[in-house]
Design a protein around this motif. Structure first.
Motif, mmCIF file in Angstrom:
data_model
loop_
_atom_site.group_PDB
_atom_site.id
_atom_site.type_symbol
_atom_site.label_atom_id
_atom_site.label_comp_id
_atom_site.label_asym_id
_atom_site.label_seq_id
_atom_site.Cartn_x
_atom_site.Cartn_y
_atom_site.Cartn_z
ATOM 1 N N ALA A 350 -7.377 -4.897 2.918
ATOM 2 C CA ALA A 350 -8.214 -4.400 4.010
ATOM 3 C C ALA A 350 -9.654 -4.192 3.557
ATOM 4 C CB ALA A 350 -7.635 -3.096 4.553
ATOM 5 N N LEU A 351 -9.825 -3.690 2.339
ATOM 6 C CA LEU A 351 -11.186 -3.509 1.823
ATOM 7 C C LEU A 351 -11.907 -4.838 1.714
ATOM 8 C CD1 LEU A 351 -13.410 -1.726 0.655
ATOM 9 C CD2 LEU A 351 -12.299 -1.937 -1.595
ATOM 10 N N GLY A 352 -11.220 -5.845 1.160
ATOM 11 C CA GLY A 352 -11.833 -7.172 1.090
ATOM 12 C C GLY A 352 -12.123 -7.742 2.455
ATOM 13 N N PRO A 398 -0.726 -4.687 13.758
ATOM 14 C CA PRO A 398 -1.364 -6.008 13.909
ATOM 15 C C PRO A 398 -2.868 -5.955 13.661
ATOM 16 C CG PRO A 398 0.122 -5.566 15.741
ATOM 17 C CD PRO A 398 -0.030 -4.283 14.996
ATOM 18 N N TRP A 399 -3.499 -4.865 14.044
ATOM 19 C CA TRP A 399 -4.948 -4.763 13.890
ATOM 20 C C TRP A 399 -5.320 -4.530 12.431
ATOM 21 C CZ3 TRP A 399 -7.119 -6.278 18.285
ATOM 22 C CH2 TRP A 399 -6.313 -6.217 19.434
ATOM 23 N N TRP A 400 -4.468 -3.755 11.729
ATOM 24 C CA TRP A 400 -4.659 -3.622 10.287
ATOM 25 C C TRP A 400 -4.472 -4.980 9.615
ATOM 26 C CZ3 TRP A 400 -5.695 0.776 7.227
ATOM 27 C CH2 TRP A 400 -5.580 0.576 5.848
ATOM 28 N N ALA A 405 -6.433 -9.541 6.662
ATOM 29 C CA ALA A 405 -6.468 -10.992 6.502
ATOM 30 C C ALA A 405 -7.868 -11.503 6.234
ATOM 31 C CB ALA A 405 -5.895 -11.666 7.750
ATOM 32 N N GLY A 406 -8.895 -10.727 6.595
ATOM 33 C CA GLY A 406 -10.262 -11.160 6.340
ATOM 34 C C GLY A 406 -10.574 -11.329 4.873
ATOM 35 N N THR A 407 -9.716 -10.791 3.996
ATOM 36 C CA THR A 407 -9.964 -10.954 2.565
ATOM 37 C C THR A 407 -9.716 -12.381 2.105
ATOM 38 O OG1 THR A 407 -9.590 -9.838 0.456
ATOM 39 C CG2 THR A 407 -7.647 -10.482 1.670
ATOM 40 N N LEU A 408 -8.922 -13.156 2.873
ATOM 41 C CA LEU A 408 -8.630 -14.527 2.451
ATOM 42 C C LEU A 408 -9.874 -15.410 2.473
ATOM 43 C CD1 LEU A 408 -6.491 -16.517 1.491
ATOM 44 C CD2 LEU A 408 -6.019 -17.063 3.875
ATOM 45 N N PRO A 409 -10.633 -15.489 3.579
ATOM 46 C CA PRO A 409 -11.876 -16.268 3.507
ATOM 47 C C PRO A 409 -12.861 -15.695 2.499
ATOM 48 C CG PRO A 409 -11.723 -15.085 5.603
ATOM 49 C CD PRO A 409 -10.389 -14.991 4.944
ATOM 50 N N TRP A 410 -12.817 -14.374 2.281
ATOM 51 C CA TRP A 410 -13.684 -13.776 1.269
ATOM 52 C C TRP A 410 -13.309 -14.289 -0.116
ATOM 53 C CZ3 TRP A 410 -12.898 -10.244 -2.814
ATOM 54 C CH2 TRP A 410 -14.072 -9.666 -3.332
#
Length: 594
Positions: A350-352, A398-400, A405-410
């Motif tokens: 989540a942090l990423g 789901p929102w968490w 999941a945003g850490t993957l493109p990061w």
């Protein structure tokens, strides 16, 4: 066959396969349940739509709304209305992800009551048989559960299976929402994987809690709404209205879900959302939504005696805020920072994801946090006990997952800026990191509660009771006992020959002590292991009421079991809440000599 039609066909087939699994799961009645004759068509209608007044109309409306949402989703899939064109390999990937989610929810998730307290018998009646509309939990769950119970005859197992199926379908719905919200395929698929393996969602997906249904409909309504802003297709707007109406009628606090949904769309789409809201179709949609939820809205605003719509004292707002945001607070009311609930790797993900979204998707990030923080704050207004907070915050998973999941493109940008590494290697690391949650929290996910273990024990003992038995126990589901198992299970299995004697009436002098004999049994339930205020000032191994029975009779064990389940409520348990706890049936063979 065009790929778009293949997409709709595969989605319909996948849904059908899941409901076939539901039917197989519920094909046999629970242990000890007497089979009855197949109901006639009239009896089927009365079972699904019992009760006077609005009850039948409300349930018919809910089932029609559910079918409308399904048809809207199928039409959107057939016309490739979502953000990404449906290539066959992506369809198979989505089907595989859904199958993974369903497999885990039919194997690892506990199919049992996880509601706090000891009123499962009352709750089964409310969900499957009670006439009239219900203020507490809404009518979406009872409408769906009763329909499939008529088809399968599985009793409470039908409830668990329906939730497991719809909980599994939340995963593909989240993939579609991720595509619409972030417009990033890698992030969307990874968010679906995180949710499929999310310990909190897995823990409650196959329980009786209506928050499982609310989670699916909340995600679906957001996906449909964003799709309508992007495509202006009527099917998307119809689906958004239907899914939103179902979410609002799934849980009481979600009557305000349209406010969240409107804020989410505005944060995610900005000017495009404002332009869509100015179209004539929008006020029409609002009017239809109000018409669909009008009976429920009137019911919520007129709570029955003993129910309070809002429980929070405005003067204690600072205390509630501290309980929400302070990780060191002993009664932390948002559960995601509890290490026992959420694996630390999900905190890192989540942090990423936050770091990536702050640079690349601020609107989508703000929309996700609007739902998470807003809903957690909202549920705190309704209740204060931690078991309630734990199960209701399933709605936020789901929102968490979207944020995490945003850490993957990061990772892809940080570790592979020149695209020299293969993307599948980074994705493999992400999959393994997510899978580790199952390994570290598997026992927490699947562990039973002591309340369900007691329910199961009594259910097995009912057919073995002697003819014309008398059972001394707690009879009515009243606070602080909340033990309705014996009355409910005896009634369901047709044991009208068995007489229940309320221990509280005997202790209060309203009824005499029953004479001992081979037909008198003492049911020592979990109520013997609670500290009752003003009754047990110096508790020992058992509560005072149960010690009084042991002092009165010579008891011989007939059937006993040690329960080692997770405490299901915030009651004060004996032995500092650490099991095992002994429950069982004891025969009163004689009076104990003083």
């Amino acid at each position: 066959m065009p790929s778009s039609y293949r997409g709709g066909f595969l989605l319909v087939m996948a849904t059908g396969a899941l409901f076939l699994a539901l039917h197989a799961t519920c094909d046999a009645a629970p242990a000890g349940v007497l089979e009855g004759a197949d109901p006639s068509r009239v009896e089927v209608v009365r079972t699904v739509f019992p009760g006077p007044g609005w009850a039948g109309v409300v349930r018919i409306s809910i089932l029609l709304t559910f079918l409308t949402m399904v048809f809207a989703a199928a039409r959107m899939a057939v016309r490739s209305g979502m953000t990404m064109p449906w290539a066959p390999r992506r369809l198979w990937a989505l089907a595989g992800l859904t199958a993974l989610a369903a497999g885990l929810r039919f194997t690892l998730s506990p199919h049992e009551f996880l509601h706090q307290g000891y009123h499962h018998g009352t709750f089964v009646h409310q969900l499957l048989h009670a006439p009239g509309v219900q203020w507490d939990h809404g009518e979406v769950g009872p409408a769906l559960y009763r329909l499939f119970d008529v088809l399968s005859g599985g009793g409470e197992r039908t409830v668990f299976a329906v939730n497991a199926v719809l909980g599994s379908l939340t995963v593909p719905a989240l993939v579609l929402l991720g595509l619409a919200l972030f417009r990033n395929g890698s992030l969307a698929w990874f968010s679906g994987l995180i949710l499929a393996l999310f310990p909190l969602h897995l823990r409650y997906s196959a329980s009786e809690d209506p928050v499982v249904l609310a989670t699916l409909f909340g995600v679906a309504s957001a996906a449909f709404s964003l799709a309508w802003v992007d495509t202006r297709r009527p099917a998307a707007l119809v689906g958004a209205v239907a899914a939103c109406a179902l979410a609002m009628q799934s849980r009481t606090e979600l009557m305000v879900w349209p406010v969240f949904l409107l804020g989410l769309v505005l944060l995610a789409r900005g000017r495009a959302a404002l332009e869509s809201l100015a179209r004539p179709a929008f006020p029409v949609a609002v009017g239809v939504l109000l018409l669909l939820v009008a009976p429920r809205l009137e019911q919520v605003l007129s709570p029955p005696d003993g129910h309070v719509l809002l429980r929070m004292d405005p003067g204690s707002f600072a205390s509630h805020l501290n309980g929400l945001l302070n990780p060191s607070h002993e009664r932390l009311r948002q559960v995601f920072l509890h290490q026992d609930v959420t694996p630390p790797f999900l905190w890192a993900l989540a942090l990423g994801g936050v770091l990536w979204a702050m640079r690349s998707a601020r609107g989508a990030l703000a929309a996700s946090f609007l739902v998470i923080l807003g809903y957690v704050s909202l549920t705190t207004v309704f209740q204060k006990n931690l078991p309630f907070m734990l199960r209701t915050q399933v709605f936020c998973t789901p929102w968490w997952a979207l944020v995490a999941a945003g850490t993957l493109p990061w990772w892809l940008d940080a570790l592979d800026p020149d695209h020299r590494l293969r993307r599948w290697a980074v994705c493999l690391v992400a999959v393994l990191a997510t899978l580790s949650g199952i390994l570290t929290h598997g026992s927490w996910i699947s562990r039973s509660t002591e309340a369900w273990q007691e329910f199961h024990f009594i259910r097995e003992q009912v057919p073995l009771l002697p003819r014309d038995a008398r059972i001394l126990t707690i009879v009515q589901p009243t606070y602080p006992d909340l033990d309705s198992f014996p009355a409910f299970l005896l009634d369901r299995q047709g044991r009208t020959d068995v007489t229940l004697i309320d221990l509280r009436e005997v202790l209060d002098g309203r009824a005499p002590w029953p004479s001992p004999g081979p037909d008198l049994l003492f049911l020592q339930g979990m109520f013997c292991h609670f500290v009752v205020p003003k009754v047990d000032p110096s508790p020992g191994e058992l509560a005072a009421r149960c010690l009084a029975v042991r002092d009165r009779y010579v008891l011989e064990p007939r059937a006993t079991v040690l329960l080692d389940g997770v405490p299901s409520s915030e009651r004060v348990y004996l032995k500092d809440g650490v099991g095992p706890w002994e429950v069982g049936l004891f025969q009163a063979v004689d009076w104990r000599q003083p």
